[in-house]
Design an enzyme around this catalytic site. Structure first.
Site, mmCIF file in Angstrom:
data_model
loop_
_atom_site.group_PDB
_atom_site.id
_atom_site.type_symbol
_atom_site.label_atom_id
_atom_site.label_comp_id
_atom_site.label_asym_id
_atom_site.label_seq_id
_atom_site.Cartn_x
_atom_site.Cartn_y
_atom_site.Cartn_z
ATOM 1 N N CYS A 49 0.833 -1.204 0.000
ATOM 2 C CA CYS A 49 0.000 0.000 0.000
ATOM 3 C C CYS A 49 0.869 1.256 0.000
ATOM 4 O O CYS A 49 0.492 2.285 -0.542
ATOM 5 C CB CYS A 49 -0.989 0.010 1.143
ATOM 6 S SG CYS A 49 -0.360 -0.438 2.741
ATOM 7 N N VAL B 87 0.239 4.229 -2.533
ATOM 8 C CA VAL B 87 -0.219 5.554 -2.081
ATOM 9 C C VAL B 87 0.687 6.653 -2.634
ATOM 10 O O VAL B 87 0.209 7.701 -3.068
ATOM 11 C CB VAL B 87 -0.277 5.619 -0.534
ATOM 12 C CG1 VAL B 87 -0.537 7.042 -0.068
ATOM 13 C CG2 VAL B 87 -1.367 4.704 -0.007
#
Lengths: 246, 484
Positions: A154, A158
């Site tokens: 992630c 991001v």
């Protein structure tokens, strides 16, 4: 105290009277209801078995408790582990990889190879290209894989790392060392779908890399079975066995 | 093996391992590997680089800041609910993996083995998840009214998208009147779980130690102590506690294995903080020393030699009545541990061990192995700092390979070269070495056994090592076509 001819561990040790005394004595310092208010504990424990509690629990929307799912890169690692001479490579911080490896090792009771390019604060600011360039080369030098299956965490998603461009850039800069290595890359953000989605994404990326378009040979006699995230390997054996009988 | 050949073998192993790397990685890794011996003036323990960025693309065994905070420091506090704030994975992988024993009714007044997550979705990443977090806090209080506080453990995206979890926690604390703490332990921070320990310690300092609600009615005695940095793995803190209580001391808090929020707040009332895991909790005991004037002392409860040494050191801080009782405790248990040594040492003496663990164990368990006559020939830390390596030097008994942040490739090569009789490391390494036909013990989770702290625990330790090494299964590891 331990008896030399009957050394016990865990529960059997703590059920000895001297340890029961220790645990009883500890209660005076403790703050949980079991120590401070056993009546209340009983009352709430009973309440959790009621229909009212069930309804409340089912109405829950924001907190997820004990879910039966994990995140995408775990699935991606699983897909990659099934291919021969392939190293799963996770573009992101190494904490994730430590978790995937522990998780699979506990489940399969087998070693679980997987590398990460150890991104940290500086990568969060400047992007993870430098990590990718060095990581792919180190991975190739140490383990000599024929394929390196890249997925993302992630963190990398991001900050918006351009995965395909990074892989191409890393190969170009590798002084030829990565030229004969297949490097499929899949975006596997943890905040979308689950480990099931991650498996599918990685599998798709591997197929695209190994079978470029136009390179299709149709064979009426054979089929591929892609089982998805199937962690009970006995099932796969069964599928293989039965498919020969068809 | 003579000291000289061992030393030259170790040096050759390092040289060979480094050859496999591309130049940049080799330059970085060579600073983390070395050999040290007890008699040398300057060895690897003085010069090894540690707490540095891991080389990309290798199988490092390190975890992240979230693992250090949620998994190690905060997670075992049993009557608080710890939210893994962010996507689902982290909470799932760290669920109940550390064997932190506790007493309580799970799901009603204690929650250690449960996984609470805010399960971030794409929309939370795009629009922020503070509202979701606030609603989650309220749901928790409704479904688990007996919780004594909530901690919010950040995962990577939280810091990257800029959610203000501190503000959410502060507002909710005011509203609910219950401890609500936000820990910014995003996994990408720092180089390993070590920074997570530090961040978690800082939050305990700021949010927990300042809470005076339980301190007011606390009645002190001159013999109040705490156990700090014991996570009660397999019940370690309990088998330590029993010894301190038999010495006449009163253990008022256990941090943080089997701890409750109340015990966390009353710790500054102790006369002395006893610190087991230096790496993960030295920050907060230093703070208690400065702020509350509570001194601290490191101790080591692995193996009878070190346990006895530590008990005497602790007793020396108190009066003669405690010292007399301590001698009685030592005498009582030494009979048993002597019998354990008599039983197991003949089967284990002279066997060599290579360790690779984290926290305090790379140096603390050396004594326990030496008590059984086993020889530690290699050790290293996943996330140690310079002060850990300095402390390691004092524990060495012979030429020892020192490896910092060693990765799977290096460790495997070192084991192949040095051929130890036992490898003691973590679950990720377990089957790698067992499949090489080598006895292995997990020294993070005690391989589902334990406790390993204290005298009673030493008997278990000795029995476990014997089981691992002298199991008849090792006579059958050679394939039939390879025999003769």
């Amino acid at each position: 105290m331990q008896e030399i001819d009957n050394i016990v561990n865990g529960q059997k040790l703590f059920l000895k009277p001297e340890y029961q005394e220790v645990l009883k004595n500890k209660k005076q310092f403790e703050g949980h209801a079991g120590a401070t208010n056993p009546e209340k504990l009983k009352e709430i424990a009973t309440w959790t078995t009621t229909w009212e509690y069930r309804e409340k629990n089912l109405a829950r929307e924001h907190i997820t408790i004990n879910p039966a799912k994990a995140c995408q890169p775990l699935g991606a690692v699983m897909a990659a582990l099934g291919f021969e001479n392939t190293m799963p490579y996770v573009h992101g911080s190494h904490g994730c990889v430590a978790y995937f490896r522990s998780y699979f090792t506990r489940h399969f009771k087998e070693p679980t190879p997987c590398v990460s390019d150890s991104m940290s604060e500086s990568a969060a600011v400047f992007g993870g290209l430098a990590n990718m360039k060095e990581g792919l080369r180190n991975c190739k030098a140490l383990y000599k894989p024929e394929m390196i299956a890249v997925s993302t965490t992630c963190m990398a998603e991001v900050i918006g790392d351009d995965l395909d461009a990074f892989v191409k850039g890393a190969v170009t800069d590798a002084e030829g060392e990565l030229d004969s290595t297949y490097i499929p890359a899949a975006h596997t953000p943890s905040f979308k779908g689950s480990h099931i989605t991650g498996y599918d994404n990685m599998m798709e990326a591997i197929f695209k890399t190994l079978t470029p378009e136009g390179d299709v040979v149709k064979d009426e006699e054979r089929i591929n079975i892609i089982p998805g995230f199937e962690s009970y390997l006995g099932s796969l054996k069964e599928v293989k066995k039965n498919s020969f009988n068809v | 093996m003579t000291a000289e050949t061992l030393l030259s073998q170790q040096k050759a192993a390092i040289a060979e391992v480094l050859e496999a790397y591309p130049e940049k990685a080799r330059k970085s890794r060579e600073k983390h590997l070395g050999v040290d011996a007890p008699e040398g003036v300057k060895g690897a323990c003085d010069s090894t680089k540690s707490n540095k960025q891991t080389v990309p693309g290798v199988m490092s065994q390190r975890g992240c800041a979230y693992a250090g905070s949620k998994g190690v420091v905060w997670g075992p506090i049993k009557d608080m609910i710890h939210i893994s704030h962010g996507p689902i994975g982290c909470g799932q992988y760290s669920r109940a993996g550390r064997r932190n024993y506790y007493v309580g009714t799970t799901g009603v007044d204690t929650y250690v083995t449960m996984n609470f997550s805010t399960d971030y979705q794409e929309k939370d990443i795009v629009f922020g998840g503070d509202k979701k977090l606030k609603a989650a806090l309220a749901e928790i209080d409704e479904l688990f009214p007996l919780n004594n506080g909530i901690s919010i453990q950040s995962e990577c995206p939280i810091g990257l998208i800029g959610d203000d979890i501190q503000a959410v926690a502060k507002a909710y604390k005011k509203e609910s009147g219950k401890p609500t703490v936000a820990v910014s332990c995003e996994g990408f921070r720092g180089v390993s779980q070590s920074l997570g320990h530090h961040i978690a310690n800082d939050v305990i300092r700021d949010e927990v130690l300042g809470d005076n609600s339980y301190k007011k009615d606390f009645e002190s005695t001159p013999y109040d102590v705490t156990i700090i940095g014991d996570y009660n793995i397999g019940g370690d803190a309990w088998s330590s506690r029993i010894l301190l209580e038999e010495m006449g001391l009163r253990v008022i808090a256990q941090w943080s294995g089997d701890a409750t929020y109340k015990e966390m707040t009353i710790a500054p009332k102790a006369k002395i903080n006893l610190l087991h895991c230096y790496r993960s909790m030295n920050y907060v005991v230093r703070h208690m020393e400065q702020e509350f004037g509570v001194p601290w002392m490191e101790y080591n409860f692995f193996g009878p030699t070190k346990t006895t040494e530590s008990l005497r050191k602790i007793a020396a801080f108190f009066d003669e009545s405690i010292q007399a009782k301590t001698e009685a405790v030592i005498a009582k248990y030494t009979k048993m541990t002597d019998a354990v040594i008599a039983k197991y040492k003949p089967k284990l003496a002279g066997k060599t061990v290579m360790l690779y663990v984290g926290g305090l164990r790379p140096r603390h368990v050396i004594g326990a192995y030496e008590d059984l006559g086993m020889e530690v020939i290699g050790t290293g830390y996943e996330f140690g700092h310079g002060d850990d390596y300095k402390r390691t030097k004092e524990e060495l008994s012979r030429a020892t390979l020192i490896y910092d942040d060693v990765n799977e490739y290096e460790l495997e090569q070192f084991v192949k070269k040095l051929k130890p009789d036992l490898v003691a490391s973590g679950v990720k390494e377990k089957y790698v070495f067992q499949k090489m036909g080598l006895p292995f013990r997990q020294m993070h989770s005690w391989d589902y056994s334990g406790p390993y702290h204290g005298y009673d625990a030493f008997a278990i330790f000795a029995k476990d090592m014997d089981l691992a090494m002298n199991s008849p299964v090792w006579a059958h590891t050679k394939a039939p076509w390879e025999s003769n």
